[in-house]
Scaffold this active site. Structure first.
Site, PDB file in Angstrom:
ATOM      1  N   GLU A  34      -0.705  -8.562   4.964  1.00 49.24           N
ATOM      2  CA  GLU A  34      -0.314  -8.836   6.280  1.00 49.24           C
ATOM      3  C   GLU A  34      -1.860  -8.772   7.060  1.00 49.24           C
ATOM      4  OE1 GLU A  34      -0.542  -6.135   4.890  1.00 49.24           O
ATOM      5  OE2 GLU A  34      -0.814  -4.305   6.218  1.00 49.24           O
ATOM      6  N   CYS A  48       0.787  -1.079  -0.037  1.00 50.08           N
ATOM      7  CA  CYS A  48       0.177  -0.081   0.182  1.00 50.08           C
ATOM      8  C   CYS A  48       1.005   1.194  -0.025  1.00 50.08           C
ATOM      9  CB  CYS A  48      -0.916  -0.066   1.194  1.00 50.08           C
ATOM     10  SG  CYS A  48      -2.227   1.154   1.296  1.00 50.08           S
ATOM     11  N   HIS A  50      -3.312  -5.667   1.158  1.00 50.90           N
ATOM     12  CA  HIS A  50      -2.803  -5.835   2.277  1.00 50.90           C
ATOM     13  C   HIS A  50      -2.541  -7.284   2.708  1.00 50.90           C
ATOM     14  CE1 HIS A  50      -2.198  -1.570   3.755  1.00 50.90           C
ATOM     15  NE2 HIS A  50      -3.376  -1.360   3.024  1.00 50.90           N
TER      16      HIS A  50
END
Lengths: 88, 231
Positions: free
Chosen positions: B197, B86, B195
């Site tokens: 994560e 991002c 994302h």
């Protein structure tokens, strides 16, 4: 104190969502004859004295940090006697 | 244990999540501060998401000039695995480690959704544990995620297989060629807007057919890099 002014605009072929939102507001006011709005940036770099060296440095900065050539164009770089002065 | 650096700059948002993802993948997360000129001996680096420096000037532009980035750029050029997520992806393009740029979403709004991606290149340091063409679901949350590049760059990216991830189903932001993430020719640098994560631990990821919030499709990115570093 004199300033070096750097003007940056989003590239013409790219969508400018902020400008598009303003154009939409104008249309709602019945001012659709302003058919397009684009919003750019004006940087004012204050210096003790405008010299060829500081102008050169500003030109470098304009390409290196103040704008991104992929999405923006540097329109003009010029000196002015004080902030907010119109171009000479 | 393999040490993976996670860079924090003023305005980082997902640095703790990225550290957690590294830990869940079996690595040791090492916080790295933007003002340092030291990578602290890490084997890989993650540039996490957020709104570095308030996204003033341009997204990622000021962070790309921070002291730690000169070390990250040098390490990336030596082949160290570097992942930008991002805002981290925006930092990578502003640092010229990946080509093109990211601009405001074409619909003009911030968007947060679970997004399906197709893994296009599985030879990178961060994607080797995926199958070619595999569909994964990870959260997407940004206002300026529209990928752009000039025609010649897009042609080169496609021709050389440098598109790492592509949006599947819908294109959420007007990105050119549905590009969600890129890699460099060496394959050690990967940047993507969504994302991974946030999809690494059951109970905290996207919904799946099996159960709510059970999605962990992002974990393989971090595991891939750990495997690469040990290889």
């Amino acid at each position: 104190m004199p300033v070096i002014v750097v003007e940056v605009m989003p590239k013409a072929e790219l969508l400018d969502p902020a400008g598009k939102a303003v154009a939409g507001a104008l249309a709602k006011q019945g001012r659709a004859h302003f058919s397009q709005v684009r919003i750019g940036k004006r940087f004012e770099l204050t210096v003790d004295e405008v010299t060829e060296a500081t102008l050169d440095e500003a030109r470098e900065l304009a390409d290196d940090l103040l704008s991104n050539g992929v999405i923006e164009d540097v329109l003009r770089i010029y000196s002015a006697a004080a902030p907010l002065d119109p171009p000479a | 244990m393999t040490r993976v650096g996670v860079v924090t700059v003023p305005g980082s948002l997902d640095d703790r999540d990225a550290q957690r993802a590294v830990r869940l993948a079996g690595g040791e997360p090492v916080p790295l501060w933007h003002g340092a000129h030291d990578l602290d001996g890490v084997a890989a680096v993650v540039l996490p998401g957020g709104f570095s420096y308030g996204d003033y000037l341009r997204c990622g532009a000021i962070a790309a000039h921070s002291p730690i980035m000169s070390e990250v750029i040098a390490a990336a050029e030596r082949g160290m695995p570097v992942l930008g997520i991002c805002n981290g992806f925006q930092i990578l393009v502003e640092a010229h480690l990946l080509p093109g740029g990211l601009v405001a979403n074409d619909h003009g709004a911030f968007l947060c959704r679970d997004q399906v991606l197709r893994v296009e290149n599985t030879s990178t340091a961060w994607t080797s544990l995926y199958e070619p063409g595999q569909h994964i679901t990870v959260p997407l949350k940004n206002g300026e995620g529209g990928y752009i590049a000039d025609a010649a760059t897009l042609e080169r990216l496609e021709g050389e297989g440098l598109v790492a991830f592509r949006y599947a189903g819908i294109n959420p932001n007007g990105s050119a060629n549905d590009i969600a993430g890129l890699t460099n020719p060496a394959g050690n640098i990967v940047g993507l807007m969504p994302h991974p994560e946030h999809a690494t631990e059951p109970g905290f990821g996207p919904d799946t057919d099996a159960a709510m919030r059970s999605g962990t499709d992002g974990l393989a990115l971090f595991r891939s890099a750990l495997e690469r570093v040990l290889a």
